[in-house]
Design a protein around this motif. Structure first.
Motif, PDB file in Angstrom:
ATOM      1  N   VAL A  81       1.170  -1.112   0.045  1.00 27.77           N
ATOM      2  CA  VAL A  81      -0.146   0.133  -0.049  1.00 27.77           C
ATOM      3  C   VAL A  81       0.931   1.223   0.039  1.00 27.77           C
ATOM      4  CG1 VAL A  81      -2.063  -1.183   1.102  1.00 27.77           C
ATOM      5  CG2 VAL A  81      -0.211  -0.075   2.423  1.00 27.77           C
ATOM      6  N   THR A  82       0.191   2.337  -0.391  1.00 28.28           N
ATOM      7  CA  THR A  82       1.014   3.604  -0.641  1.00 28.28           C
ATOM      8  C   THR A  82       0.429   4.578  -0.019  1.00 28.28           C
ATOM      9  OG1 THR A  82       2.293   2.841  -2.357  1.00 28.28           O
ATOM     10  CG2 THR A  82       2.163   5.187  -2.262  1.00 28.28           C
ATOM     11  N   LEU A  83       0.829   5.453   0.788  1.00 30.84           N
ATOM     12  CA  LEU A  83       0.197   6.685   1.232  1.00 30.84           C
ATOM     13  C   LEU A  83      -0.039   7.539   0.071  1.00 30.84           C
ATOM     14  CD1 LEU A  83       2.068   7.740   4.571  1.00 30.84           C
ATOM     15  CD2 LEU A  83      -0.143   6.121   4.318  1.00 30.84           C
ATOM     16  N   ARG A  84      -1.131   8.175  -0.141  1.00 34.01           N
ATOM     17  CA  ARG A  84      -1.363   9.001  -1.501  1.00 34.01           C
ATOM     18  C   ARG A  84      -0.401  10.132  -1.813  1.00 34.01           C
ATOM     19  NH1 ARG A  84      -6.827  10.636  -0.137  1.00 34.01           N
ATOM     20  NH2 ARG A  84      -5.875  11.724   1.709  1.00 34.01           N
ATOM     21  N   PRO A  85       0.267  10.019  -2.807  1.00 32.39           N
ATOM     22  CA  PRO A  85       1.434  11.155  -3.257  1.00 32.39           C
ATOM     23  C   PRO A  85       0.584  12.126  -4.241  1.00 32.39           C
ATOM     24  CG  PRO A  85       1.399   9.067  -4.724  1.00 32.39           C
ATOM     25  CD  PRO A  85       0.187   8.761  -3.682  1.00 32.39           C
ATOM     26  N   GLU A  86      -0.781  11.844  -4.541  1.00 30.25           N
ATOM     27  CA  GLU A  86      -1.617  13.064  -5.287  1.00 30.25           C
ATOM     28  C   GLU A  86      -2.909  12.585  -5.240  1.00 30.25           C
ATOM     29  OE1 GLU A  86      -2.447  12.860  -9.126  1.00 30.25           O
ATOM     30  OE2 GLU A  86      -2.943  10.799  -8.712  1.00 30.25           O
ATOM     31  N   GLY A  87      -3.959  13.669  -5.664  1.00 28.86           N
ATOM     32  CA  GLY A  87      -5.250  13.149  -5.237  1.00 28.86           C
ATOM     33  C   GLY A  87      -5.976  12.871  -6.471  1.00 28.86           C
ATOM     34  N   THR A  88      -5.616  12.753  -7.719  1.00 29.21           N
ATOM     35  CA  THR A  88      -6.540  12.688  -8.888  1.00 29.21           C
ATOM     36  C   THR A  88      -6.620  10.935  -8.889  1.00 29.21           C
ATOM     37  OG1 THR A  88      -5.469  14.717 -10.060  1.00 29.21           O
ATOM     38  CG2 THR A  88      -6.742  12.697 -11.360  1.00 29.21           C
ATOM     39  N   ALA A  89      -5.730  10.267  -8.960  1.00 28.65           N
ATOM     40  CA  ALA A  89      -5.903   8.808  -9.103  1.00 28.65           C
ATOM     41  C   ALA A  89      -6.944   8.256  -8.460  1.00 28.65           C
ATOM     42  CB  ALA A  89      -4.449   8.042  -9.049  1.00 28.65           C
ATOM     43  N   PRO A  90      -6.895   8.405  -7.142  1.00 31.55           N
ATOM     44  CA  PRO A  90      -7.897   7.888  -5.932  1.00 31.55           C
ATOM     45  C   PRO A  90      -9.206   8.403  -6.418  1.00 31.55           C
ATOM     46  CG  PRO A  90      -5.997   8.647  -4.789  1.00 31.55           C
ATOM     47  CD  PRO A  90      -5.904   9.353  -6.103  1.00 31.55           C
ATOM     48  N   VAL A  91      -9.291   9.559  -6.943  1.00 34.96           N
ATOM     49  CA  VAL A  91     -11.038  10.082  -7.147  1.00 34.96           C
ATOM     50  C   VAL A  91     -11.223   9.331  -8.513  1.00 34.96           C
ATOM     51  CG1 VAL A  91     -12.123  11.882  -8.419  1.00 34.96           C
ATOM     52  CG2 VAL A  91     -10.554  12.388  -6.359  1.00 34.96           C
ATOM     53  N   CYS A  92     -10.337   9.014  -9.219  1.00 34.80           N
ATOM     54  CA  CYS A  92     -10.494   8.221 -10.610  1.00 34.80           C
ATOM     55  C   CYS A  92     -10.996   6.856 -10.326  1.00 34.80           C
ATOM     56  CB  CYS A  92      -9.603   8.248 -11.643  1.00 34.80           C
ATOM     57  SG  CYS A  92      -9.182   9.817 -12.474  1.00 34.80           S
TER      58      CYS A  92
END
Length: 416
Positions: free
Chosen positions: A75-86
């Motif tokens: 697992v990876t701590l979110r490095p940016e916001g767009t991919a999770p929203v997609c």
RNA sequence: GUGGAUGUAGCUCAGUCGGUUAGAGCACUAGAUUGUGGUUCUAGGGGUCGGGGGUUCGAAUCCCCUCAUCCACCCCA
């Protein structure tokens, strides 16, 4: 002594006002523009970011907080916001909603970088995404949102830069031309740029070494090598931006560090400030959702850094409202008055009026100092005399006047 | 990850040719004012001198390592 991990920091009560100010402005705009809030997990399957952000990017190569959990999953701590929203768009079947889907978020973002002013290992972003609409008018609306946010915050002296970097159809050819051009001047390139030549030719354009900059000025421009559809999109976008009077500047060397961007990219920068100054960045990513396993779905969005916005607000001296102190401080003298004071404060709060108990000091003087230091407008004084007579002394701290009122009468007036 | 600068009280900083018990201003607490704030005066609390090791009779001061912050690179919000 423990201290906060490198590159992280506490947001103390006295600094909160900037964040709340930014949040309230951003949320108000998001509502106006028809965006709904989304919150996604702080960590995700590592592959989500590897596949979306791109394996060759700095973020994936050396900046992600990646670890195996106890079940053995990476697992990876979110490095940016767009991919999770997609990811959420796909997971929840949002393609069945009326398109496009508009969502915004506030979230912490983690990158293992060397900290410096305006750059942290944990920072926070406000961002938004529009999924499911390829039209350049959406690009214009998103850029207009970003610009309006900056303006409404009261930041001055900022500039908006835009560019078009093409899409899967036309970019490969452009990159080929770019490589050709630079290979002809390889001897003049800095060592870093020689490496970029193979790894990431687009990045050659924004090297800051003087000789490389000079080469960059003459380099082929992406916007001159667009396919017809990208060309049309680019032309329309500028027309739309002109129509809403957004003062953009075309920067042929604006490229961005994430692989998923297509066509429109943009940034907002303050005119003064150090090297970590970009306060807003975004662009279109028409291939991202398909790359994550969805049906071809266009998208565009941007993100702003809360820390950097707050930094700029402070530097520009923007007046930001502070959260108000409670209206009343309930001071008390004597043992009998303490529970009475507690009860009075509780009754005021139950009725929705701000009130706090003074520090339990014997001397009234100290309690008055407290009211003064906290900027509380009224002190209520309860002592043996007041309790015996069923009254309360109400002192107006600013006017330095005070009057004695029957307790019930005071409560009726305070609540009403 | 590379290069450079800086770390002394909560904050801003003095003090360093090595030498008693490490200082100031602000802030905090208390007293002057036995039930009244802001100004003033007085007193007080608060320091592993970033941490560890070394040199020395003696280290905040010199040396090494380490941690953190800042600046530039890199990259990005």
């Amino acid at each position: 002594m423990f201290q906060a991990p490198r590159g992280t920091s506490d947001l103390l009560p006295q600094d909160q006002k900037y964040w709340r100010y930014i949040e309230s402005k951003a949320m108000a705009l998001a509502g106006q523009y028809g965006f709904g809030r989304i919150d996604t997990p702080v960590f995700e399957d590592s592959n989500l970011f590897i596949r979306s952000v791109g394996e060759g990017t700095d973020i994936v190569e050396k900046e992600m907080y990646t670890f195996d959990d106890r079940g053995g999953d990476s697992v990876t701590l979110r490095p940016e916001g767009t991919a999770p929203v997609c990811r959420a768009y796909l997971e929840h079947g949002m393609h069945n909603l009326p398109q496009p889907v508009r969502m915004y978020y506030f979230c912490p973002v983690f990158r293992y970088e060397r900290p410096q002013a305006g750059r942290f290992r944990e920072h926070h972003q406000f961002g938004l995404e529009v999924l499911g609409d390829p039209d350049p008018s959406v690009d214009a609306e998103v850029i207009e949102f970003a610009w309006r946010l900056i303006i409404s915050l009261g930041l001055k002296e900022t500039s908006l830069l835009i560019n078009s970097i093409g899409d899967a159809e036309c970019r490969p050819a452009y990159i080929g031309e770019l490589k050709n051009y630079y290979q002809g001047h390889e001897s003049k390139l800095c060592p870093e740029c020689r490496q970029r030549l193979d790894r990431n030719p687009l990045r050659l354009l924004d090297c800051k070494v003087a000789t490389c900059q000079a080469l960059g000025d003459e380099a082929p421009r992406s916007s001159d090598h667009l396919c017809q559809s990208c060309q049309d999109h680019w032309t329309s976008l500028r027309g739309f931006l002109d129509a809403v009077n957004i003062p953009y500047r075309i920067d042929h060397r604006l490229v961005r560090g994430l692989d998923y961007y297509t066509r429109t990219v943009f940034e907002i920068q303050p005119l003064v400030g150090g090297s970590q100054s970009t306060i807003c960045g975004g662009g279109r990513y028409d291939g991202l959702i398909e790359g994550l396993g969805g049906r071809p779905t266009p998208g565009i969005g941007f993100a702003t850094g809360m820390e950097r916005l707050a930094l700029n607000l402070e530097r520009d001296g923007v007046e930001v409202p502070d959260s108000p102190a409670p209206k009343y401080l309930v001071a008390n003298v004597g043992d009998a008055a303490r529970p009475a004071a507690l009860e009075l404060a509780a009754r005021l709060r139950a009725a929705g009026v701000g009130a706090m108990l003074s520090r339990g000091t014997r001397a009234l003087r100290g309690q008055m100092r407290q009211a003064n230091a906290l900027g509380i407008p009224y002190a209520l004084i309860l002592g043996d005399d007041e309790i015996e007579q069923g009254v309360v002394m109400v002192r107006d701290m600013e006017a330095s006047t005070q009057e004695i009122k029957p307790l019930q009468e005071f409560l009726d007036g305070a609540v009403g």
